[in-house]
Design a protein around this motif. Structure first.
Motif, PDB file in Angstrom:
ATOM      1  N   ALA A 115       0.805  -1.787  -0.228  1.00 30.28           N
ATOM      2  CA  ALA A 115      -0.281   0.071   0.109  1.00 30.28           C
ATOM      3  C   ALA A 115       0.717   1.289  -0.211  1.00 30.28           C
ATOM      4  N   ARG A 116       2.465   1.034   0.088  1.00 33.88           N
ATOM      5  CA  ARG A 116       2.721   2.216   0.618  1.00 33.88           C
ATOM      6  C   ARG A 116       3.567   2.461  -1.188  1.00 33.88           C
ATOM      7  N   GLY A 117       3.597   1.915  -1.734  1.00 33.68           N
ATOM      8  CA  GLY A 117       4.309   1.631  -3.053  1.00 33.68           C
ATOM      9  C   GLY A 117       5.700   0.863  -2.922  1.00 33.68           C
ATOM     10  N   ASN A 118       6.197   0.085  -1.774  1.00 35.33           N
ATOM     11  CA  ASN A 118       7.430  -0.639  -2.163  1.00 35.33           C
ATOM     12  C   ASN A 118       6.982  -2.188  -2.707  1.00 35.33           C
ATOM     13  N   GLU A 119       8.030  -2.612  -3.359  1.00 34.14           N
ATOM     14  CA  GLU A 119       8.048  -3.539  -3.924  1.00 34.14           C
ATOM     15  C   GLU A 119       7.945  -4.781  -2.784  1.00 34.14           C
ATOM     16  N   VAL A 120       7.001  -5.757  -3.132  1.00 34.91           N
ATOM     17  CA  VAL A 120       7.515  -7.195  -1.989  1.00 34.91           C
ATOM     18  C   VAL A 120       7.645  -8.214  -2.948  1.00 34.91           C
ATOM     19  N   VAL A 121       7.402  -7.839  -4.467  1.00 35.55           N
ATOM     20  CA  VAL A 121       7.515  -9.257  -4.765  1.00 35.55           C
ATOM     21  C   VAL A 121       8.635  -8.760  -6.378  1.00 35.55           C
ATOM     22  N   ARG A 122      10.004  -8.708  -7.070  1.00 39.06           N
ATOM     23  CA  ARG A 122       9.937  -9.074  -8.181  1.00 39.06           C
ATOM     24  C   ARG A 122      10.470 -10.058  -9.094  1.00 39.06           C
ATOM     25  N   ILE A 123       9.547 -10.355 -10.028  1.00 36.62           N
ATOM     26  CA  ILE A 123       9.336 -12.293 -10.721  1.00 36.62           C
ATOM     27  C   ILE A 123       9.688 -11.466 -12.230  1.00 36.62           C
ATOM     28  N   GLU A 124      10.949 -12.543 -12.782  1.00 39.47           N
ATOM     29  CA  GLU A 124      10.730 -12.481 -14.324  1.00 39.47           C
ATOM     30  C   GLU A 124      10.459 -14.256 -14.862  1.00 39.47           C
ATOM     31  N   GLN A 125       9.393 -13.686 -15.432  1.00 42.46           N
ATOM     32  CA  GLN A 125       9.116 -15.453 -15.785  1.00 42.46           C
ATOM     33  C   GLN A 125       8.625 -15.602 -17.557  1.00 42.46           C
ATOM     34  N   PRO A 126       9.967 -16.254 -17.955  1.00 49.88           N
ATOM     35  CA  PRO A 126      10.085 -17.122 -18.972  1.00 49.88           C
ATOM     36  C   PRO A 126       9.055 -17.152 -19.718  1.00 49.88           C
ATOM     37  N   LEU A 127       8.371 -17.191 -21.041  1.00 44.14           N
ATOM     38  CA  LEU A 127       7.032 -17.516 -20.958  1.00 44.14           C
ATOM     39  C   LEU A 127       7.861 -18.561 -22.950  1.00 44.14           C
ATOM     40  N   ASP A 128       6.850 -19.264 -22.581  1.00 46.01           N
ATOM     41  CA  ASP A 128       7.344 -20.273 -23.977  1.00 46.01           C
ATOM     42  C   ASP A 128       7.010 -19.525 -25.122  1.00 46.01           C
ATOM     43  N   ALA A 129       7.373 -20.474 -26.204  1.00 44.83           N
ATOM     44  CA  ALA A 129       7.766 -19.676 -27.840  1.00 44.83           C
ATOM     45  C   ALA A 129       5.997 -19.235 -28.254  1.00 44.83           C
ATOM     46  N   VAL A 130       5.973 -18.180 -29.027  1.00 38.49           N
ATOM     47  CA  VAL A 130       4.517 -17.844 -29.010  1.00 38.49           C
ATOM     48  C   VAL A 130       3.520 -18.425 -30.910  1.00 38.49           C
ATOM     49  N   PRO A 131       3.519 -19.188 -31.240  1.00 35.57           N
ATOM     50  CA  PRO A 131       3.553 -19.450 -32.471  1.00 35.57           C
ATOM     51  C   PRO A 131       2.604 -19.150 -33.715  1.00 35.57           C
ATOM     52  N   PRO A 132       3.167 -19.217 -34.986  1.00 30.60           N
ATOM     53  CA  PRO A 132       3.015 -18.169 -36.209  1.00 30.60           C
ATOM     54  C   PRO A 132       1.138 -18.149 -36.139  1.00 30.60           C
ATOM     55  N   ALA A 133       0.996 -16.767 -35.850  1.00 24.93           N
ATOM     56  CA  ALA A 133      -0.748 -16.973 -35.728  1.00 24.93           C
ATOM     57  C   ALA A 133      -1.243 -17.286 -34.954  1.00 24.93           C
ATOM     58  N   GLY A 134      -0.604 -17.105 -33.598  1.00 26.54           N
ATOM     59  CA  GLY A 134      -1.350 -18.163 -32.715  1.00 26.54           C
ATOM     60  C   GLY A 134      -1.043 -17.358 -31.342  1.00 26.54           C
ATOM     61  N   THR A 135      -1.968 -18.174 -30.491  1.00 26.22           N
ATOM     62  CA  THR A 135      -1.752 -17.696 -28.932  1.00 26.22           C
ATOM     63  C   THR A 135      -1.247 -18.461 -27.563  1.00 26.22           C
ATOM     64  N   LEU A 136      -0.792 -17.844 -26.753  1.00 24.40           N
ATOM     65  CA  LEU A 136       0.044 -18.208 -25.561  1.00 24.40           C
ATOM     66  C   LEU A 136      -0.875 -17.749 -24.619  1.00 24.40           C
ATOM     67  N   PRO A 137      -2.032 -18.628 -23.957  1.00 24.03           N
ATOM     68  CA  PRO A 137      -2.575 -18.718 -22.807  1.00 24.03           C
ATOM     69  C   PRO A 137      -1.364 -19.168 -21.425  1.00 24.03           C
ATOM     70  N   PHE A 138      -0.969 -18.220 -20.366  1.00 21.75           N
ATOM     71  CA  PHE A 138       0.353 -18.913 -19.542  1.00 21.75           C
ATOM     72  C   PHE A 138      -0.210 -18.027 -18.661  1.00 21.75           C
ATOM     73  N   SER A 139       0.286 -18.998 -17.215  1.00 25.04           N
ATOM     74  CA  SER A 139      -0.161 -18.243 -15.567  1.00 25.04           C
ATOM     75  C   SER A 139       1.239 -18.397 -14.743  1.00 25.04           C
ATOM     76  N   GLY A 140       0.794 -17.684 -13.739  1.00 30.10           N
ATOM     77  CA  GLY A 140       1.991 -17.896 -12.439  1.00 30.10           C
ATOM     78  C   GLY A 140       1.719 -17.376 -11.122  1.00 30.10           C
ATOM     79  N   GLN A 141       2.253 -17.557 -10.509  1.00 28.53           N
ATOM     80  CA  GLN A 141       1.851 -17.920  -9.060  1.00 28.53           C
ATOM     81  C   GLN A 141       3.519 -17.615  -8.091  1.00 28.53           C
TER      82      GLN A 141
END
Length: 267
Positions: free
Chosen positions: A78-104
């Motif tokens: 609530a004070r604007g301080n970072e409590v977490v920062r995560i870099e999540q590599p995503l899978d390759a997105v196919p041509p003319a396709g979509t990439l559903p993804f999630s994380g926790q």
């Protein structure tokens, strides 16, 4: 400088200019990945606060994979301080396709806000047309809402390809009755053999109100930030649609035999 040298030099400059112009045209033609939808939620648990996020990226380019995409997830209190920062590599997105993804992720301090940023994709020209990249079939999906608030998803995933698949990423997007995205979860199905199915189990505890969940949209894809696993499968070919052997005996005479003028040549 001789006349011939001037001509060669001029041709070289024209060739370089032509290549540069072609590269610029390709760069302009490639469209960046777009965020079709995304959502995040924060749920208090026994071990802290569970931060869940999910989204869908769209690749409008018909001849290129979007590779090495990274999602940066930042949660602040609530004070604007970072409590977490995560870099999540995503899978390759196919041509003319979509990439559903999630994380926790689970954090000790209570987050008040979650944001997601995406690193631009690197483009790789596909070695096959779009239709060669067949989807991975998902079947017998069942859902169960537990008393403790968890949402259980089970089912089976297969492969349309001749080559075995080392690992598939299975993602479930949870939606309410209006189709609004509420959250998601991911797991893996390993060693998927041609013509066989592998069972997957997903248990999601980090969606704010599982009572609002109406559907679980489950998809599977090759795991990895590059297109190599998907392209190797496509190069290997797909399983033939009809693989069963004939059950009737062969004709005693070939139906393709030439018809005689003076008689009936049917077997």
């Amino acid at each position: 400088m001789t006349h011939s040298i001037r001509i060669v030099g001029a041709l070289a400059l024209l060739l370089v200019a032509g290549c540069s112009g072609e590269e610029k045209r390709q760069a302009v033609a490639l469209q960046p990945l777009t965020v079709k939808e995304q959502v995040s939620s924060i749920v208090k648990g026994d071990d802290g606060y569970a931060v869940n996020w999910a989204g869908v990226l769209v690749n409008a380019n018909r001849w290129h994979f979007g590779e090495h995409v990274v999602a940066t997830v930042v949660a602040k209190d609530a004070r604007g301080n970072e409590v977490v920062r995560i870099e999540q590599p995503l899978d390759a997105v196919p041509p003319a396709g979509t990439l559903p993804f999630s994380g926790q992720v689970v954090v000790e301090d209570k987050p008040a806000d979650v944001s997601i940023q995406y690193r631009p994709a690197r483009w790789h020209q596909a070695g096959r047309i779009v239709s060669a990249f067949k989807p991975f079939p998902v079947s017998d999906v069942m859902t169960d809402r537990k008393d403790d608030g968890a949402y259980l998803i089970t089912g089976y995933v297969g492969s349309p390809y001749v080559l075995p698949v080392r690992s598939l990423a299975v993602t479930a997007l949870l939606r309410d009755k209006r189709g609004k995205l509420l959250g998601g979860g991911s797991t893996f199905a390993d060693d998927v053999q041609p013509g066989e199915k592998r069972r997957f189990i997903l248990q999601i505890k980090s969606v704010e109100d599982t009572g609002e969940i109406a559907t679980a949209e489950v998809t599977a894809r090759t795991w990895g930030s590059s297109s190599r696993p998907y392209e190797q499968l496509a190069f290997g070919g797909v399983i033939p649609a009809n693989t069963a052997k004939p059950t009737t005996p062969p004709f005693t005479r070939d139906r393709g035999a030439q018809l005689t003028v003076n008689g009936d040549s049917r077997p």
